[in-house]
Design a protein around this motif. Structure first.
Motif, mmCIF file in Angstrom:
data_model
loop_
_atom_site.group_PDB
_atom_site.id
_atom_site.type_symbol
_atom_site.label_atom_id
_atom_site.label_comp_id
_atom_site.label_asym_id
_atom_site.label_seq_id
_atom_site.Cartn_x
_atom_site.Cartn_y
_atom_site.Cartn_z
ATOM 1 N N PRO A 1 0.720 -1.083 -0.060
ATOM 2 C CA PRO A 1 0.052 -0.035 0.112
ATOM 3 C C PRO A 1 0.822 1.173 0.101
ATOM 4 N N THR A 2 0.019 2.435 -0.462
ATOM 5 C CA THR A 2 0.828 3.760 -0.224
ATOM 6 C C THR A 2 0.664 3.998 1.246
ATOM 7 N N MET A 3 1.472 5.103 1.555
ATOM 8 C CA MET A 3 1.531 5.711 2.761
ATOM 9 C C MET A 3 0.011 6.149 3.144
ATOM 10 N N ALA A 4 -0.575 6.969 2.332
ATOM 11 C CA ALA A 4 -1.674 7.395 2.307
ATOM 12 C C ALA A 4 -3.097 6.194 2.663
ATOM 13 N N GLU A 5 -2.863 5.027 1.993
ATOM 14 C CA GLU A 5 -3.628 4.049 1.970
ATOM 15 C C GLU A 5 -3.418 3.582 3.689
ATOM 16 N N SER A 6 -2.230 3.671 4.164
ATOM 17 C CA SER A 6 -1.768 3.234 5.336
ATOM 18 C C SER A 6 -2.056 4.174 6.510
ATOM 19 N N GLY A 7 -2.722 5.131 6.227
ATOM 20 C CA GLY A 7 -3.237 6.140 7.282
ATOM 21 C C GLY A 7 -2.433 7.462 7.474
ATOM 22 N N MET A 8 -1.300 7.474 6.504
ATOM 23 C CA MET A 8 -0.424 8.632 6.419
ATOM 24 C C MET A 8 -0.916 9.761 5.292
ATOM 25 N N LYS A 9 -1.896 10.380 5.599
ATOM 26 C CA LYS A 9 -2.401 11.021 4.227
ATOM 27 C C LYS A 9 -1.358 12.271 3.583
ATOM 28 N N ASP A 10 -0.608 12.871 4.362
ATOM 29 C CA ASP A 10 0.153 13.879 3.794
ATOM 30 C C ASP A 10 1.759 13.583 3.962
ATOM 31 N N MET A 11 2.027 12.528 3.058
ATOM 32 C CA MET A 11 3.232 12.014 3.052
ATOM 33 C C MET A 11 3.459 11.266 1.570
ATOM 34 N N VAL A 12 3.421 12.203 0.663
ATOM 35 C CA VAL A 12 3.938 11.809 -0.612
ATOM 36 C C VAL A 12 5.286 12.047 -0.828
ATOM 37 N N VAL A 13 6.341 11.184 -1.429
ATOM 38 C CA VAL A 13 7.681 11.504 -1.469
ATOM 39 C C VAL A 13 8.180 11.051 -2.753
ATOM 40 N N TYR A 14 9.053 11.530 -3.568
ATOM 41 C CA TYR A 14 9.509 11.025 -4.681
ATOM 42 C C TYR A 14 10.886 11.309 -4.772
ATOM 43 N N SER A 15 11.821 10.631 -5.096
ATOM 44 C CA SER A 15 13.098 11.046 -5.332
ATOM 45 C C SER A 15 12.936 11.068 -6.960
ATOM 46 N N TRP A 16 13.781 11.944 -7.460
ATOM 47 C CA TRP A 16 13.639 12.433 -8.707
ATOM 48 C C TRP A 16 14.826 13.029 -9.511
ATOM 49 N N GLN A 17 14.868 13.410 -10.632
ATOM 50 C CA GLN A 17 16.080 13.910 -11.438
ATOM 51 C C GLN A 17 15.396 14.896 -12.398
ATOM 52 N N GLY A 18 16.234 15.699 -12.414
ATOM 53 C CA GLY A 18 15.776 16.599 -13.644
ATOM 54 C C GLY A 18 16.916 17.483 -14.310
ATOM 55 N N VAL A 19 16.496 18.348 -15.441
ATOM 56 C CA VAL A 19 17.642 19.068 -16.051
ATOM 57 C C VAL A 19 17.357 20.396 -15.963
ATOM 58 N N ALA A 20 18.421 21.169 -15.679
ATOM 59 C CA ALA A 20 18.196 22.803 -15.549
ATOM 60 C C ALA A 20 19.675 23.308 -16.363
ATOM 61 N N ALA A 21 19.262 24.606 -16.723
ATOM 62 C CA ALA A 21 20.138 25.428 -17.409
ATOM 63 C C ALA A 21 20.494 26.601 -16.513
ATOM 64 N N PRO A 22 21.429 27.347 -16.923
ATOM 65 C CA PRO A 22 21.866 28.672 -16.159
ATOM 66 C C PRO A 22 20.590 29.729 -16.321
ATOM 67 N N LYS A 23 20.631 30.502 -15.193
ATOM 68 C CA LYS A 23 19.312 31.553 -15.270
ATOM 69 C C LYS A 23 19.639 32.492 -16.360
ATOM 70 N N GLY A 24 18.428 32.793 -17.236
ATOM 71 C CA GLY A 24 18.730 33.740 -18.250
ATOM 72 C C GLY A 24 18.842 32.919 -19.657
ATOM 73 N N THR A 25 18.666 31.666 -19.715
ATOM 74 C CA THR A 25 18.774 31.060 -20.935
ATOM 75 C C THR A 25 17.567 31.348 -21.817
ATOM 76 N N PRO A 26 17.927 31.831 -23.082
ATOM 77 C CA PRO A 26 16.691 32.027 -23.978
ATOM 78 C C PRO A 26 15.621 31.016 -23.985
ATOM 79 N N LYS A 27 14.243 31.497 -24.086
ATOM 80 C CA LYS A 27 13.259 30.507 -23.964
ATOM 81 C C LYS A 27 13.164 29.759 -25.109
ATOM 82 N N GLU A 28 13.902 30.134 -26.295
ATOM 83 C CA GLU A 28 13.741 29.202 -27.596
ATOM 84 C C GLU A 28 14.828 28.217 -27.394
#
Length: 320
Positions: free
Chosen positions: A234-261
């Motif tokens: 079960p999930t934590m919510a199904e187990s009675g812990m309603k406010d405990m959604v946690v994901y480990s994640w990976q993402g890609v970022a660029a320096p601030k100000g990189t052109p939108k295009e």
């Protein structure tokens, strides 16, 4: 006359900028990874790189820049020219947790980057060693209340998502325990298997085989829905812990100000890479769920993650 001169300058500027934008990229793209080879961020970067190369028409070079819990690479990204030729594949720690954990951080995740796409995510799994006589989250909560400050929680290190998941769990359940940080998840799992420690919120991919073999008992997952790999857990919510959604994640970022295009083109390259069968197969084997959201969605998600973890860290007095 003055108006014509201004118009001429603007036209010249647009003409000069236009071909440069249209030509992007005209040289290799560099992707920094803030950790050593073989980890989740590194594997994610190297998995999406070939697919990105096909769309961009340029080589994508992955470089490992470990140190200072990701801050060395993050500072390098912060200081890089915002032209789309330097990116970083980072984790939940680099892009969100560190902002609340460290009082003196050499970069600011919420101010120094433009977010391109969240690549993958996977939940943590609440697992217990053989010496803890519990089979459900409710039983663990009761056991912890009967044994205050005695239950040990293993993690891959202070400030990691598995460490903070344990902190959040104790906050939400009103229980206590002992944090046992290790230098990496492998050592934490080894001692968990040997019953040297009691409990851990480990990454799904890291403990899946141990759960499936019966060496570790899974009580719940921290996702918003059950993990396909563990349909009976079960999930934590199904187990009675309603406010405990946690994901480990990976993402890609660029320096601030990189052109939108440029950001949009990078997102397109990532999205196409994530559609490739080879990419999907690799991510599935690691227990990752592909996200591939757009820059706006990832930016909003990053803000929410920073806010969530700042609250947990402040309540626990963990700022360093």
């Amino acid at each position: 006359m003055i108006q014509r001169m201004i118009a001429g300058v603007l036209l010249t500027g647009l003409t000069a900028w236009g071909p440069a934008m249209a030509a992007y990229p005209d040289k290799p793209v560099r992707v920094i990874v803030p950790f050593v080879p073989g980890g989740s961020s590194d594997i994610t970067a190297r998995t999406i790189a070939p697919g990105m190369e096909k769309v961009l028409g340029q080589t994508v070079i992955v470089e490992n820049k470990p140190g200072a819990n990701g801050a060395i690479a993050a500072q390098e990204l912060k200081n890089a020219k915002p032209d789309g030729y330097t990116l970083m594949v980072g984790s939940i720690g680099t892009f969100s947790i560190n902002e609340g954990l460290y009082k003196k951080l050499s970069y600011n995740p919420s101010q120094d980057f433009d977010y391109v796409s969240q690549i993958v995510r996977n939940p943590n799994v609440l697992v217990v060693s053989s010496k803890i006589p519990v089979k459900t989250v409710a039983e663990l909560v009761e056991y912890a209340k009967q044994h205050p400050d005695q239950v040990s929680y293993a993690s891959s290190g202070t400030g990691s998502s598995d460490h903070l998941s344990a902190v959040m769990f104790r906050q939400r359940s009103g229980t206590t325990g002992i944090d046992v940080p290790y230098k990496g998840g492998g050592a934490a799992i080894a001692d968990l298997l040997g019953a040297q420690v009691d409990v851990s919120f480990q990454n799904l991919g890291a403990v899946l085989t141990h759960v499936q073999s019966g060496k570790l008992r899974a009580l719940a997952t921290t996702g918003s829905e059950r993990a396909p790999e563990l349909p009976d857990v079960p999930t934590m919510a199904e187990s009675g812990m309603k406010d405990m959604v946690v994901y480990s994640w990976q993402g890609v970022a660029a320096p601030k100000g990189t052109p939108k295009e440029v950001i949009d083109k990078l997102h397109q390259a990532i999205a196409e890479s994530l559609k490739q069968p080879r990419t999907q197969e690799t991510m599935k084997k690691l227990g990752f769920t592909i996200v591939g959201n757009d820059p706006q969605a990832f930016t909003q998600f990053q803000k929410e993650e920073v806010s969530k973890w700042k609250g947990v860290i402040k309540a626990a007095g963990l700022s360093q």
